[in-house]
Design a protein around this motif. Structure first.
Motif, mmCIF file in Angstrom:
data_model
loop_
_atom_site.group_PDB
_atom_site.id
_atom_site.type_symbol
_atom_site.label_atom_id
_atom_site.label_comp_id
_atom_site.label_asym_id
_atom_site.label_seq_id
_atom_site.Cartn_x
_atom_site.Cartn_y
_atom_site.Cartn_z
ATOM 1 N N GLN A 136 0.846 -1.196 0.000
ATOM 2 C CA GLN A 136 0.000 0.000 0.000
ATOM 3 C C GLN A 136 0.890 1.258 0.000
ATOM 4 O O GLN A 136 2.061 1.194 0.363
ATOM 5 C CB GLN A 136 -0.876 0.015 1.266
ATOM 6 C CG GLN A 136 -1.893 -1.098 1.355
ATOM 7 C CD GLN A 136 -1.303 -2.426 1.856
ATOM 8 O OE1 GLN A 136 -0.111 -2.571 2.084
ATOM 9 N NE2 GLN A 136 -2.168 -3.410 1.993
ATOM 10 N N ASP A 137 0.313 2.394 -0.372
ATOM 11 C CA ASP A 137 0.995 3.682 -0.211
ATOM 12 C C ASP A 137 1.148 3.977 1.282
ATOM 13 O O ASP A 137 0.356 3.510 2.089
ATOM 14 C CB ASP A 137 0.147 4.825 -0.798
ATOM 15 C CG ASP A 137 0.050 4.719 -2.305
ATOM 16 O OD1 ASP A 137 0.906 4.049 -2.901
ATOM 17 O OD2 ASP A 137 -0.891 5.308 -2.864
ATOM 18 N N HIS A 138 2.110 4.828 1.611
ATOM 19 C CA HIS A 138 2.270 5.358 2.970
ATOM 20 C C HIS A 138 2.617 4.302 4.018
ATOM 21 O O HIS A 138 2.371 4.504 5.198
ATOM 22 C CB HIS A 138 1.021 6.126 3.433
ATOM 23 C CG HIS A 138 0.581 7.198 2.493
ATOM 24 N ND1 HIS A 138 1.315 8.345 2.256
ATOM 25 C CD2 HIS A 138 -0.517 7.285 1.696
ATOM 26 C CE1 HIS A 138 0.681 9.090 1.375
ATOM 27 N NE2 HIS A 138 -0.418 8.478 1.005
ATOM 28 N N VAL A 139 3.148 3.153 3.588
ATOM 29 C CA VAL A 139 3.668 2.177 4.558
ATOM 30 C C VAL A 139 5.121 2.561 4.820
ATOM 31 O O VAL A 139 5.937 2.587 3.907
ATOM 32 C CB VAL A 139 3.584 0.728 4.019
ATOM 33 C CG1 VAL A 139 4.322 -0.241 4.955
ATOM 34 C CG2 VAL A 139 2.125 0.308 3.865
ATOM 35 N N HIS A 140 5.429 2.921 6.084
ATOM 36 C CA HIS A 140 6.783 3.395 6.391
ATOM 37 C C HIS A 140 7.639 2.304 7.035
ATOM 38 O O HIS A 140 8.848 2.304 6.899
ATOM 39 C CB HIS A 140 6.716 4.614 7.307
ATOM 40 C CG HIS A 140 5.791 5.674 6.788
ATOM 41 N ND1 HIS A 140 5.966 6.262 5.560
ATOM 42 C CD2 HIS A 140 4.648 6.199 7.294
ATOM 43 C CE1 HIS A 140 4.980 7.132 5.350
ATOM 44 N NE2 HIS A 140 4.181 7.105 6.380
ATOM 45 N N ARG B 129 2.374 -4.328 8.441
ATOM 46 C CA ARG B 129 2.744 -3.075 7.784
ATOM 47 C C ARG B 129 2.159 -1.889 8.557
ATOM 48 O O ARG B 129 0.958 -1.844 8.789
ATOM 49 C CB ARG B 129 2.212 -3.076 6.348
ATOM 50 C CG ARG B 129 2.802 -4.211 5.522
ATOM 51 C CD ARG B 129 2.156 -4.305 4.152
ATOM 52 N NE ARG B 129 2.764 -5.387 3.367
ATOM 53 C CZ ARG B 129 2.298 -5.803 2.197
ATOM 54 N NH1 ARG B 129 1.216 -5.225 1.656
ATOM 55 N NH2 ARG B 129 2.901 -6.783 1.546
ATOM 56 N N ARG C 287 1.185 1.591 8.281
ATOM 57 C CA ARG C 287 0.848 2.605 7.284
ATOM 58 C C ARG C 287 0.405 3.867 8.030
ATOM 59 O O ARG C 287 -0.303 3.764 9.043
ATOM 60 C CB ARG C 287 -0.297 2.071 6.416
ATOM 61 C CG ARG C 287 -0.782 3.020 5.366
ATOM 62 C CD ARG C 287 -1.808 2.347 4.442
ATOM 63 N NE ARG C 287 -2.069 3.242 3.326
ATOM 64 C CZ ARG C 287 -3.055 4.124 3.294
ATOM 65 N NH1 ARG C 287 -3.921 4.203 4.298
ATOM 66 N NH2 ARG C 287 -3.194 4.926 2.261
ATOM 67 N N ASP C 288 0.825 5.034 7.566
ATOM 68 C CA ASP C 288 0.468 6.253 8.287
ATOM 69 C C ASP C 288 0.574 7.465 7.364
ATOM 70 O O ASP C 288 1.666 7.958 7.086
ATOM 71 C CB ASP C 288 1.403 6.413 9.500
ATOM 72 C CG ASP C 288 0.901 7.468 10.469
ATOM 73 O OD1 ASP C 288 -0.118 8.130 10.164
ATOM 74 O OD2 ASP C 288 1.529 7.641 11.520
#
Ligand SMILES: [Zn+2]
Length: 270
Positions: free
Chosen positions: A91-95, A107, A109-110
């Motif tokens: 996903q997008d925004h998984v740091h 994961r 995500r934020d």
């Protein structure tokens, strides 16, 4: 922001999946998500450990590791913990990604990047300042009455103070005050014993109902499998400014109290 019911939902859903699993490695694209420690140190201390227990304290998620470290995660505004197969699309925004045994990944995500990961020998050093758990057996009506009378504070901001009670945020403070028929600007030490009892039972009922509904999805909150909560469909006052009260013929108002949006019915919350 995820509050107690959302965090509890995440913990209950993850517990059966991750307890007993080994953390093989950590991937991180944004080291500031890790609080007060370098990524290398976190990786060194966490990789190869097994998750032996998963708990919630207030809005914190506590991973007990077999190394006797605790890894603690706070989701803050928009954090999500997603449990996904290693092979699934990222996903997008998984740091941060915790690679687990069994070909799964946890994961973090934020979108807003306020969420944090902590590692500590003693979890109390991170979460120790919190007030009592509102769903614990020791949180009795008489204890709440005593706590309210030990302070002279406006009720709504007091309920949001994590050192007073752990886990309540803006949504469930408003919902609890509505069901207790208490105005959010009441002063804590003016509540009668009957009013404290009503607040005690409405806090517990509201939180339990929200947990049963898998939490509330207003914007970002998701359960670990990516699904939304359902509690937002049962709100009585939160986000309902201008609508009629479900209890009387009044109208729900929005005011700002202690810097936070506050929804209530002036006719039946006294
Ligand atoms: Zn009303």
């Amino acid at each position: 922001m995820p509050e107690l019911p959302e965090v509890e939902t995440v913990v209950r859903s993850l517990r059966q999946e991750v307890v007993g699993k080994k953390i093989l490695d950590i991937k991180n694209k944004w080291p500031r998500q890790i609080s007060s420690m370098e990524l290398d140190e976190l990786r060194e201390r966490v990789s190869g450990t097994t998750i032996t227990q998963l708990d919630r304290r207030g809005k914190y998620i506590l991973f007990t590791l077999d190394s006797s470290d605790s890894m603690i995660i706070h989701l803050k505004m928009t954090g999500q913990l997603l449990l996904q197969p290693t092979s699934s699309a990222m996903q997008d925004h998984v740091h941060t990604v915790f690679m687990l045994s069994g070909n799964e990944e946890l994961r973090f995500r934020d979108v807003r990047k306020f969420g944090r990961i902590y590692l500590a020998r003693n979890a109390e050093s991170i979460v120790g300042e919190l007030g009592p758990e509102p769903l614990s057996r020791s949180f009795s009506a008489s204890l709440l009455h005593k706590m309210l009378h030990g302070r002279r504070r406006v009720l709504k901001p007091l309920l949001l103070d994590q050192r007073f009670i752990a886990g309540i945020g803006n949504i469930y403070a408003d919902e609890s005050l509505f069901w207790a028929k208490l105005a959010p600007n009441r002063i804590s030490n003016t509540l009668s014993r009957l009013e404290s009892d009503r607040l005690h039972s409405s806090i517990r009922k509201t939180l339990r109902m929200a947990i049963d509904n898998g939490g509330a999805t207003i914007s970002d909150y998701r359960q670990p499998d990516g699904s939304e909560g359902e509690m937002q469909k049962s709100f009585s006052v939160y986000g309902r400014a201008g609508e009629s009260c479900v209890r009387c013929d009044g109208c729900i108002e929005r005011v700002v109290l202690g810097g936070r949006s506050t929804f209530f019915c002036r006719s039946c919350q006294l």
